[in-house]
Write a protein that holds these residues in place. Sequence first.
Motif: not given
Length: 250
Positions: A124-130, A150-153, A157-169
């Motif tokens: 959560p800390i890293i995600a907020v920083t990013l 501000d609240r959605v996009v 783009i912060t949360l989706v990439p790591p989630i995709i990586v987690a599911f794909c490998t």
Amino acid sequence: MIILALLRIGKGQGEGHPPAAKMMGIPNLFGVCVYSFMCQHSLPSLITPISNKKKVSGLVLLDYILILAFYSLLSFTAIFCFNNSFLKDMYTLNFTDNCDVINVAFLRYFLGLFPVFTISTNFPIIAVTLCNNWKTLFHREGGTYPWVVDRVVFPLITLVPPIIVAFCTHDLETLVGVTGAYAGTGIQYIIPACLVFFSRKDLGLIFGDRVLNKHRSPFHHTFWVWFILLWSIFCLMFVTANIILTETKH
């Protein structure tokens, strides 16, 4: 984990018989080394409270020696404690399946879930920083972002990439090698080296040679900046070659 592994080795139950050297592991070593260098992120919090910085170089050196000692102790106890053929990439998982090392169920589950605890607190800390970095990167003077952006996009783009990586490998060795080599090399080697080089250049234009930093590093020569950049290139080359060769075999 170190104590448990040492106890098992001390009882003569260690199953690890690693070879003296394995040349095929060198390419991936570069990525892992870059990844392990994340210990540097704690240096600012270590240096800032020190009011008298005359001995800061010695303290930083001592800090790195302690880090190296713990890394080495953790690594060597692991490779001599467990069968190298079945040693899992996520080290803590080796304790969950092996009752010979620890027979207390609570501790086995705790060690198995330990990475979950650390990631749950850090992510959560890293995600907020990013997310804030995204906003700063695309910010325009005097402009504001729409609510959707501000609240959605930005959160997406912060949360989706790591989630995709987690599911794909689930191949942690490759994941650590790739993230350590590519993202880690840029963040921990290339960007700091460039910042040092151009900062010194700007300070030289502003102040000339009159200002001398008495706390400067022993590695203040420009040679070390170019050495770091050259090292980064070698890291990228070796890890890329390792990924290509590994995928070719499969």
